[in-house]
Enzyme design. Structure first.
Site, PDB file in Angstrom:
ATOM      1  CB  THR A 209      15.153  -6.859 153.477  1.00 11.60           C
ATOM      2  OG1 THR A 209      14.414  -6.689 151.984  1.00 11.60           O
ATOM      3  CG2 THR A 209      14.149  -6.826 154.477  1.00 11.60           C
ATOM      4  CG  LEU A 254      20.202 -12.323 155.658  1.00  9.01           C
ATOM      5  CD1 LEU A 254      20.175 -13.516 154.961  1.00  9.01           C
ATOM      6  CD2 LEU A 254      21.408 -12.292 156.590  1.00  9.01           C
ATOM      7  CG  HIS A 255      14.741 -10.471 151.751  1.00  5.93           C
ATOM      8  ND1 HIS A 255      14.828  -9.219 151.400  1.00  5.93           N
ATOM      9  CD2 HIS A 255      14.850 -11.326 150.883  1.00  5.93           C
ATOM     10  CE1 HIS A 255      15.163  -9.308 149.878  1.00  5.93           C
ATOM     11  NE2 HIS A 255      15.208 -10.756 149.655  1.00  5.93           N
ATOM     12  CG  ASP A 256      12.392 -13.877 155.877  1.00  3.68           C
ATOM     13  OD1 ASP A 256      11.437 -12.995 155.754  1.00  3.68           O
ATOM     14  OD2 ASP A 256      12.204 -15.072 155.546  1.00  3.68           O
ATOM     15  CB  CYS A 258      15.662  -6.960 158.529  1.00  4.40           C
ATOM     16  SG  CYS A 258      17.043  -7.079 157.510  1.00  4.40           S
TER      17      CYS A 258
END
Length: 325
Positions: A209, A254-256, A258
């Site tokens: 991420t 932008l973590h989630d 992914c």
């Protein structure tokens, strides 16, 4: 360990992959949910199960409904789940997500009701009623709801197709402590239960991420959609100017989303099967994900860990998805 195919085929058309999104919105959760709802025939979102994490439970359930309404999807049930970790006090992240969890972005209060079922009950009932291996759990939050469901109904573990979770870190180190990532650190006991349960697990850690950075150009592409969803996506992901030095000043991760990117386009990622354990005993390293990258422990692999991403391809996928809403 068995990982199920991304999609089946029936009469020449793609069968939607059924997913439940466990979430604590959170602006990056919001973009993940929007991408999933925009995926058309690829993903069928059975429901959003909310948990305390980025902000307290009352706000995560409110935000999840605001996002569904933004996407024109009032039909998606939103359930409230656990309001605190299994064995620790709740730690939240308003310093990242703002007091309301969505950076104060101008979204109206939700009018759709909260589903009356508890999130844990919904997880158990849905997995028991669906054919084994047909429901994927996408976890964007501390794993309290999933661990509680597994502990209460061990029979459902074998019915899970895959758990795709955003959490943990390997070489990237931590983002709330020197070694721990936020979602795992908030409820390490829950993460330990989920990783040891025996269901197939795909981990999307900070190592991936932190390569999915919202640069000014990528943010501008959201705004250039000239839609309400595009405007909100741009506002949710706009660089603040306070971006961490660890990202070279290029933008914020932008973590989630992914996780949804992996389900829609696994070719954009590189993965490796390894053993992953969660530290639950030491306050110094609480919530650290200990990944046996080189197989030195002899412990069997229990997770597929993503470790690289085609970031340009991912942002193209995300922008194209948001354009459909």
């Amino acid at each position: 360990m068995a990982h199920h195919a991304v999609s089946g085929r029936a009469e020449g058309r793609r069968v939607a992959r059924k997913i439940i999104i466990d979430t604590d919105p959170g602006q990056d959760d919001a973009l993940a949910i929007l991408l999933a709802l925009a995926s058309g025939e690829a993903l069928e979102v059975l429901g959003l199960t909310c948990v305390a994490g980025n902000v307290p439970l009352g706000l995560t359930t409110r935000n999840a409904r605001r996002i569904c309404e933004l996407a024109g999807r009032r039909d998606v049930p939103v359930m409230a789940g656990c309001d605190r970790p299994m064995g620790r006090d709740l730690v939240t992240a308003e310093h990242v997500h703002g007091e309301d969890g969505l950076r104060g972005v101008d979204l109206p209060a939700p009018t759709m009701p909260l589903d009356s079922r508890h999130a844990v009950d919904f997880l158990i009932e849905t997995l028991r009623e669906a054919a084994p291996g047909t429901v994927t759990l996408v976890a964007l939050a501390p794993l309290t709801n999933l661990a509680t469901a597994f502990r209460r109904a061990p029979d459902i573990v074998a019915r899970v197709a895959d758990i795709v979770l955003m959490g943990g870190a390997h070489r990237a180190l931590g983002n709330v402590t020197p070694v721990a990532e936020f979602n795992i650190h908030v409820d390490p006991q829950a993460a330990d239960i989920v990783l040891c349960a025996g269901a197939p697990v795909t981990i999307v850690p900070l190592d991936v991420t932190h390569k999915a950075l919202v640069t000014p150009a990528r943010n501008a592409a959201f705004a250039a959609l000239r839609t309400r969803v595009g405007q909100v996506a741009a506002a949710l992901s706009r660089p603040t100017g306070r971006e961490s030095a660890r990202h070279g000043g290029l933008g914020a991760p932008l973590h989630d989303p992914c996780t949804i990117g992996w389900l829609l386009a696994p070719d954009l990622f590189a993965a490796r099967e390894v053993n992953v354990m969660v530290e639950t005993g030491s306050e110094l390293t609480m919530g650290m994900t200990v990944m046996d990258w080189w197989g030195v422990t002899g412990r069997a692999a229990n997770a597929r860990v993503l470790h690289d991403i085609d970031a340009d391809g991912f942002f193209d996928l995300l922008t194209a998805g948001l354009a459909r809403l």
